[in-house]
Design an enzyme around this catalytic site. Sequence first.
Site, mmCIF file in Angstrom:
data_model
loop_
_atom_site.group_PDB
_atom_site.id
_atom_site.type_symbol
_atom_site.label_atom_id
_atom_site.label_comp_id
_atom_site.label_asym_id
_atom_site.label_seq_id
_atom_site.Cartn_x
_atom_site.Cartn_y
_atom_site.Cartn_z
ATOM 1 N N CYS A 1 -5.478 12.606 12.874
ATOM 2 C CA CYS A 1 -6.031 11.263 12.664
ATOM 3 C C CYS A 1 -5.852 10.514 13.975
ATOM 4 O O CYS A 1 -5.252 11.018 14.921
ATOM 5 C CB CYS A 1 -5.341 10.561 11.508
ATOM 6 S SG CYS A 1 -3.711 9.990 11.942
ATOM 7 N N ARG B 1 -8.695 -0.630 4.505
ATOM 8 C CA ARG B 1 -7.830 0.400 3.897
ATOM 9 C C ARG B 1 -6.470 -0.186 3.535
ATOM 10 O O ARG B 1 -5.829 0.250 2.599
ATOM 11 C CB ARG B 1 -7.601 1.551 4.876
ATOM 12 C CG ARG B 1 -8.833 2.357 5.178
ATOM 13 C CD ARG B 1 -8.484 3.565 5.976
ATOM 14 N NE ARG B 1 -7.407 4.319 5.326
ATOM 15 C CZ ARG B 1 -6.871 5.425 5.851
ATOM 16 N NH1 ARG B 1 -7.299 5.882 7.003
ATOM 17 N NH2 ARG B 1 -5.916 6.073 5.223
ATOM 18 N N VAL C 1 2.177 18.465 8.243
ATOM 19 C CA VAL C 1 2.929 18.347 6.982
ATOM 20 C C VAL C 1 3.899 19.528 6.847
ATOM 21 O O VAL C 1 4.268 19.912 5.738
ATOM 22 C CB VAL C 1 1.979 18.280 5.766
ATOM 23 C CG1 VAL C 1 1.294 16.925 5.692
ATOM 24 C CG2 VAL C 1 0.959 19.412 5.791
ATOM 25 N N LYS D 1 0.853 -1.214 0.000
ATOM 26 C CA LYS D 1 0.000 0.000 0.000
ATOM 27 C C LYS D 1 0.879 1.251 0.000
ATOM 28 O O LYS D 1 0.662 2.179 -0.784
ATOM 29 C CB LYS D 1 -0.884 -0.005 1.241
ATOM 30 C CG LYS D 1 -1.568 1.319 1.553
ATOM 31 C CD LYS D 1 -2.484 1.257 2.760
ATOM 32 C CE LYS D 1 -1.777 1.516 4.048
ATOM 33 N NZ LYS D 1 -1.460 2.908 4.361
ATOM 34 N N ASN D 2 1.912 1.254 0.860
ATOM 35 C CA ASN D 2 2.698 2.479 1.054
ATOM 36 C C ASN D 2 3.743 2.716 -0.022
ATOM 37 O O ASN D 2 4.477 3.702 0.021
ATOM 38 C CB ASN D 2 3.324 2.488 2.453
ATOM 39 C CG ASN D 2 2.254 2.665 3.522
ATOM 40 O OD1 ASN D 2 1.095 2.948 3.204
ATOM 41 N ND2 ASN D 2 2.615 2.460 4.775
ATOM 42 N N ARG E 1 0.040 14.551 13.126
ATOM 43 C CA ARG E 1 0.651 14.281 11.825
ATOM 44 C C ARG E 1 0.625 15.504 10.902
ATOM 45 O O ARG E 1 -0.059 15.551 9.902
ATOM 46 C CB ARG E 1 -0.021 13.075 11.172
ATOM 47 C CG ARG E 1 0.151 11.850 12.078
ATOM 48 C CD ARG E 1 -0.489 10.634 11.535
ATOM 49 N NE ARG E 1 0.236 10.134 10.385
ATOM 50 C CZ ARG E 1 -0.231 9.159 9.617
ATOM 51 N NH1 ARG E 1 -1.408 8.643 9.854
ATOM 52 N NH2 ARG E 1 0.465 8.736 8.577
ATOM 53 N N ASP F 1 4.618 0.503 12.184
ATOM 54 C CA ASP F 1 3.414 -0.138 11.631
ATOM 55 C C ASP F 1 3.279 -1.596 12.063
ATOM 56 O O ASP F 1 2.282 -2.238 11.725
ATOM 57 C CB ASP F 1 3.433 -0.066 10.100
ATOM 58 C CG ASP F 1 3.242 1.357 9.623
ATOM 59 O OD1 ASP F 1 3.477 1.627 8.435
ATOM 60 O OD2 ASP F 1 2.885 2.215 10.453
ATOM 61 N N ILE G 1 7.530 7.087 17.248
ATOM 62 C CA ILE G 1 7.191 7.822 16.020
ATOM 63 C C ILE G 1 5.928 8.658 16.194
ATOM 64 O O ILE G 1 5.906 9.846 15.860
ATOM 65 C CB ILE G 1 6.998 6.847 14.828
ATOM 66 C CG1 ILE G 1 8.230 5.962 14.652
ATOM 67 C CG2 ILE G 1 6.652 7.618 13.558
ATOM 68 C CD1 ILE G 1 9.451 6.664 14.089
ATOM 69 N N ARG H 1 -4.603 10.551 4.416
ATOM 70 C CA ARG H 1 -3.516 11.520 4.566
ATOM 71 C C ARG H 1 -2.544 11.450 3.393
ATOM 72 O O ARG H 1 -1.974 12.462 2.979
ATOM 73 C CB ARG H 1 -2.797 11.195 5.872
ATOM 74 C CG ARG H 1 -1.562 11.949 6.117
ATOM 75 C CD ARG H 1 -0.821 11.406 7.325
ATOM 76 N NE ARG H 1 0.518 11.918 7.321
ATOM 77 C CZ ARG H 1 0.837 13.158 7.670
ATOM 78 N NH1 ARG H 1 -0.102 13.971 8.071
ATOM 79 N NH2 ARG H 1 2.091 13.559 7.633
#
Length: 416
Positions: free
Chosen positions: A116, A396, A123, A22-23, A121, A304, A326, A92
């Site tokens: 979230c 997701r 930017v 996904k990432n 988070r 994650d 994180i 995001r």
Amino acid sequence: MQKLAIQGGVPLRGEVRISGAKNAALPIMCASLLTADALSLGNVPELHDVVTMRKLLQQMGVMATLEAGAVTLCGAQVDKLEAPYEMVKTMRAAVLVLGPLVARFGEAFVSLPGGCAIGSRPVDLHIKGLQAMGAEIHIEHGYIHAKASRLKGARIFFDIVSVTGTENLMMAATLADGVTVLENAAREPEVVDLANCLRAMGAKISGDGTDTITIAGVDRLHGAEHRIMPDRIESGTFLVAAAASGGNITLTGGRADILDTVLEKLLEAGAHIRTDGTSIHLEMAGRPKAVNLRTAPYPAFPTDMQAQFMALNAVADGSAMVVETIFENRFMHVQELRRLGALIDVEGNTCMVRGVQQLEGAAVMATDLRASACLVIAGLVAQGETVIDRIYHLDRGYEHIEAKLSQLGANIRRLK
Ligand code: EPZ
């Protein structure tokens, strides 16, 4: 609201194929904005976030076709330089259109991401980097309005390692005038996968995978074909589920070389692991041992995977410390695990988990993507039935998860 019902107590056994990451898919789909030619992507996971990203790009004028894991995107007729709030608030990663839009079209209107579940988070690093490259940026009505006649190469230092910050600025720099150096850049494999795709499109990038990435801007990029790398977090999630349930599974289509710290922790927990090329085999005889964790940017232990290992520690032999460095609020799964009987104390960004012999099934609620994976693992090992609500979070990031788990013998079904 859909739910998942799981009857626990079944060790996972068998073989499962790992999907595309996904990432990696999300930033690479945004790279289609950097050229008027077609970008053909293979091994694209069928995930809710991928559908959302495709819809966002189509809204901007990108032509997109999607069939059975292959996506072809063409940015020849982009006519809307905007990522609207209703898109960005649910995903995001939509912020990843910012760099490409400014680089190729000289302007972008991208909604600020709301907060979230796992933290605020911001930017700010994405914005600072674009300003260093000469973009003029105004924040107005919750939107980032960025303008630049042509971005200029710059030396940019990240005071916090940011994965999408690195990806956004790497994409922006491919069409800038001059050389850009990203220092303290993210080293995640998904950054390298994006760099590989951009190089195939004609970009001049070196150093990806290290903390210093150099990009020499070119006048234009062309189309390319690229196969998305396998998802290391999906791989880790299935391996932890097998270890927690005392199972015996083989992952195919994965990569062991990007999972070192996860495999290390599973060995420490007592699993037997064998890897060859693209397959990873894990066998766990009996109860796992508790393992201490401290999350940090790649190649250290991935944030994650923190929630998934929390589920393993909840039923492990012994106690473990889990430190999340994180995100400031990535323990939303703790109170749900407690409902299943887990013994977990939270102090700031540290959890002390005392393993129990047996969790008891209960009704729980998913709060974010990886927390929902944690609850699935806990449900697989708990005695009796666990019903997980709000599993749209799970959809997701995990392709056909109940089909894959059923294939491994799990007793799991989706309740409409
Ligand atoms: C990426 O998110 C991943 N998402 C996340 O995966 C992952 O958890 C995260 O990297 C860390 O590895 C995608 O790649 C789409 P960051 P990202 O920028 O890029 C702070 C999942 O489960 N920060 O690396 O948004 C930030 O608040 C998702 O698949 C700033 O302060 O994360 C965080 O504390 C969840 N300012 C830290 O840096 C900025 O401008 C790392 O965030 C940017 C980030």
